[in-house]
Design a protein around this motif. Sequence first.
Motif, PDB file in Angstrom:
ATOM      1  N   HIS A 216      10.458 -45.485 -26.049  1.00 27.82           N
ATOM      2  CA  HIS A 216       9.141 -45.939 -26.501  1.00 27.82           C
ATOM      3  C   HIS A 216       8.044 -44.985 -26.044  1.00 27.82           C
ATOM      4  N   GLU A 217       8.422 -43.901 -25.362  1.00 26.50           N
ATOM      5  CA  GLU A 217       7.449 -42.949 -24.843  1.00 26.50           C
ATOM      6  C   GLU A 217       7.370 -41.731 -25.766  1.00 26.50           C
ATOM      7  N   LEU A 218       6.396 -41.745 -26.650  1.00 28.39           N
ATOM      8  CA  LEU A 218       6.231 -40.644 -27.595  1.00 28.39           C
ATOM      9  C   LEU A 218       5.942 -39.334 -26.879  1.00 28.39           C
ATOM     10  N   GLU A 219       5.209 -39.403 -25.788  1.00 24.01           N
ATOM     11  CA  GLU A 219       4.857 -38.194 -25.043  1.00 24.01           C
ATOM     12  C   GLU A 219       6.111 -37.493 -24.515  1.00 24.01           C
ATOM     13  N   THR A 220       7.080 -38.271 -24.024  1.00 24.59           N
ATOM     14  CA  THR A 220       8.323 -37.691 -23.512  1.00 24.59           C
ATOM     15  C   THR A 220       9.163 -37.091 -24.633  1.00 24.59           C
ATOM     16  N   LEU A 221       9.312 -37.833 -25.728  1.00 23.47           N
ATOM     17  CA  LEU A 221      10.124 -37.346 -26.833  1.00 23.47           C
ATOM     18  C   LEU A 221       9.541 -36.081 -27.450  1.00 23.47           C
ATOM     19  N   SER A 222       8.229 -35.969 -27.461  1.00 23.42           N
ATOM     20  CA  SER A 222       7.595 -34.800 -28.065  1.00 23.42           C
ATOM     21  C   SER A 222       7.932 -33.517 -27.317  1.00 23.42           C
ATOM     22  N   ILE A 223       8.332 -33.641 -26.054  1.00 26.55           N
ATOM     23  CA  ILE A 223       8.666 -32.457 -25.245  1.00 26.55           C
ATOM     24  C   ILE A 223      10.077 -31.973 -25.527  1.00 26.55           C
ATOM     25  N   TRP A 224      11.009 -32.919 -25.726  1.00 30.10           N
ATOM     26  CA  TRP A 224      12.432 -32.566 -25.737  1.00 30.10           C
ATOM     27  C   TRP A 224      13.064 -32.559 -27.118  1.00 30.10           C
ATOM     28  N   CYS A 225      12.439 -33.179 -28.128  1.00 29.65           N
ATOM     29  CA  CYS A 225      13.115 -33.402 -29.411  1.00 29.65           C
ATOM     30  C   CYS A 225      12.713 -32.378 -30.471  1.00 29.65           C
ATOM     31  N   PRO A 241       9.908 -32.879 -38.468  1.00 30.35           N
ATOM     32  CA  PRO A 241       9.880 -32.017 -37.282  1.00 30.35           C
ATOM     33  C   PRO A 241       8.803 -32.464 -36.298  1.00 30.35           C
ATOM     34  N   THR A 242       9.140 -32.421 -35.023  1.00 34.79           N
ATOM     35  CA  THR A 242       8.239 -32.921 -33.986  1.00 34.79           C
ATOM     36  C   THR A 242       6.884 -32.225 -34.019  1.00 34.79           C
ATOM     37  N   ALA A 243       6.891 -30.905 -34.101  1.00 34.20           N
ATOM     38  CA  ALA A 243       5.633 -30.153 -34.071  1.00 34.20           C
ATOM     39  C   ALA A 243       4.730 -30.530 -35.241  1.00 34.20           C
ATOM     40  N   ASP A 244       5.306 -30.718 -36.423  1.00 32.41           N
ATOM     41  CA  ASP A 244       4.510 -31.075 -37.599  1.00 32.41           C
ATOM     42  C   ASP A 244       3.916 -32.474 -37.473  1.00 32.41           C
ATOM     43  N   ILE A 245       4.714 -33.414 -36.958  1.00 35.23           N
ATOM     44  CA  ILE A 245       4.212 -34.788 -36.806  1.00 35.23           C
ATOM     45  C   ILE A 245       3.079 -34.837 -35.788  1.00 35.23           C
ATOM     46  N   LEU A 246       3.223 -34.107 -34.681  1.00 33.94           N
ATOM     47  CA  LEU A 246       2.169 -34.104 -33.665  1.00 33.94           C
ATOM     48  C   LEU A 246       0.894 -33.458 -34.185  1.00 33.94           C
ATOM     49  N   ALA A 247       1.035 -32.428 -35.008  1.00 32.63           N
ATOM     50  CA  ALA A 247      -0.138 -31.719 -35.509  1.00 32.63           C
ATOM     51  C   ALA A 247      -0.819 -32.472 -36.650  1.00 32.63           C
ATOM     52  N   HIS A 248      -0.023 -33.056 -37.559  1.00 35.13           N
ATOM     53  CA  HIS A 248      -0.598 -33.723 -38.728  1.00 35.13           C
ATOM     54  C   HIS A 248       0.185 -34.994 -39.041  1.00 35.13           C
ATOM     55  N   PRO A 249      -0.074 -36.087 -38.348  1.00 32.71           N
ATOM     56  CA  PRO A 249       0.610 -37.346 -38.673  1.00 32.71           C
ATOM     57  C   PRO A 249       0.127 -37.896 -40.002  1.00 32.71           C
ATOM     58  N   TYR A 250       1.065 -38.359 -40.818  1.00 33.88           N
ATOM     59  CA  TYR A 250       0.709 -38.954 -42.099  1.00 33.88           C
ATOM     60  C   TYR A 250       0.487 -40.462 -41.994  1.00 33.88           C
ATOM     61  N   HIS A 251       1.322 -41.129 -41.201  1.00 32.29           N
ATOM     62  CA  HIS A 251       1.292 -42.592 -41.155  1.00 32.29           C
ATOM     63  C   HIS A 251       0.274 -43.093 -40.129  1.00 32.29           C
ATOM     64  N   PRO A 252      -0.477 -44.158 -40.443  1.00 34.16           N
ATOM     65  CA  PRO A 252      -1.450 -44.706 -39.484  1.00 34.16           C
ATOM     66  C   PRO A 252      -0.833 -45.136 -38.155  1.00 34.16           C
ATOM     67  N   TYR A 253       0.426 -45.612 -38.184  1.00 34.20           N
ATOM     68  CA  TYR A 253       1.062 -46.035 -36.943  1.00 34.20           C
ATOM     69  C   TYR A 253       1.347 -44.838 -36.048  1.00 34.20           C
ATOM     70  N   THR A 254       1.808 -43.748 -36.651  1.00 44.87           N
ATOM     71  CA  THR A 254       2.049 -42.525 -35.875  1.00 44.87           C
ATOM     72  C   THR A 254       0.748 -42.016 -35.279  1.00 44.87           C
ATOM     73  N   LYS A 255      -0.311 -42.039 -36.063  1.00 43.10           N
ATOM     74  CA  LYS A 255      -1.607 -41.572 -35.569  1.00 43.10           C
ATOM     75  C   LYS A 255      -2.105 -42.462 -34.430  1.00 43.10           C
ATOM     76  N   ALA A 256      -1.868 -43.778 -34.529  1.00 42.76           N
ATOM     77  CA  ALA A 256      -2.269 -44.694 -33.462  1.00 42.76           C
ATOM     78  C   ALA A 256      -1.495 -44.410 -32.184  1.00 42.76           C
ATOM     79  N   LEU A 257      -0.177 -44.135 -32.298  1.00 44.98           N
ATOM     80  CA  LEU A 257       0.616 -43.808 -31.112  1.00 44.98           C
ATOM     81  C   LEU A 257       0.093 -42.541 -30.441  1.00 44.98           C
TER      82      LEU A 257
END
Length: 337
Positions: A216-225, A241-257
């Motif tokens: 449930h820790e997005l910050e941790t997964l963003s480092i290793w995945c 891809p992790t880098a693309d999602i962190l840079a440009h999230p499409y979904h409102p839930y991802t952006k909220a996280l």
Amino acid sequence: MPLLDIRNLTIELDTPHGRVKALDRVSLTINPAEIHGLVGESGSGRSLLARAILGIPGHNWTIKADRMLWDGHNLLEMSSKQRRNLMGSEISMIFQDPSGSLDPVICVGTQLVEAMPENKKLPFWRRTADKKKTAKKWLHKVGIKDTQKIMASYAWELSEGECQKVMIAMAIANQPRLLIADEPTNSMEMDTQAQIFRLLTKLNQLQSVSILLISHELETLSIWCDKLSVMYCGQIMESGPTADILAHPYHPYTKALLNNIPDHTGRIAHKSIMRTLPGSAPALQHLPIGCRLGPRCPRAEKKCVSRPNLSHKKNRYFACHFPYHEETCNEDTTASS
């Protein structure tokens, strides 16, 4: 060819309140030698998905899928014996409840040795001693110093953190092709967590072990995945891809996280309230129709009462009627069921 290819997996549970869809048309693809992160709140269905992959469903489950392939073979057509053999050799899992997953009447060392493969190149009279030696090596790698004491202990004599380390050693000792890690660093101190993640990364890089990392820790997964799938209430919100999602999230839930990740720069006042998405995840017997994020979504409109199809843009997937950056992706987006 993907190592694991799941399309439109639906799991229905029979409950006292009727039949409910715990997972609703979930799709997941894991390629060889890939670390894939699955992030979501507690109760989002991440562990149900992992158990469906392993072939250990509950008594009240009904599983349906367009396809569920393991290295080109249909998992849904395999017998129970074939699924058990697959789980024991090619797929391993680190369970979320380590102490409950270990047998309380058999010492930890015996369980660890039994789960390990034999080195058939050695004479049979040397194999047991070799397995014990290898077991101690893996226990040492996951951060256990007194390996002899741990191997002679029972699960109820160990702490949750020690049981978790034993489960990790048991899972990776088989050197599987796919390792499913469900919250693998619970009850561990920070330096040990980093050690475990480094060990998993080393397995991935040196032995090409694919890893499904659930947390449930997005910050941790963003480092290793390498790739991420964002899950909410039994539905996949976004994947790519992790880098693309962190840079440009499409979904409102991802952006909220992403917006709710704590700021460690020291700008937050002491004991200040952390930012969160308003509302809470619904209970299974009260799931909203359409997009399940609808009651909490800041961009929800009337159209959201119908479930959005999974949309595809290049190597990104998302399920939203009103995604962010839609002015750049509407032209290239194609809907698929």
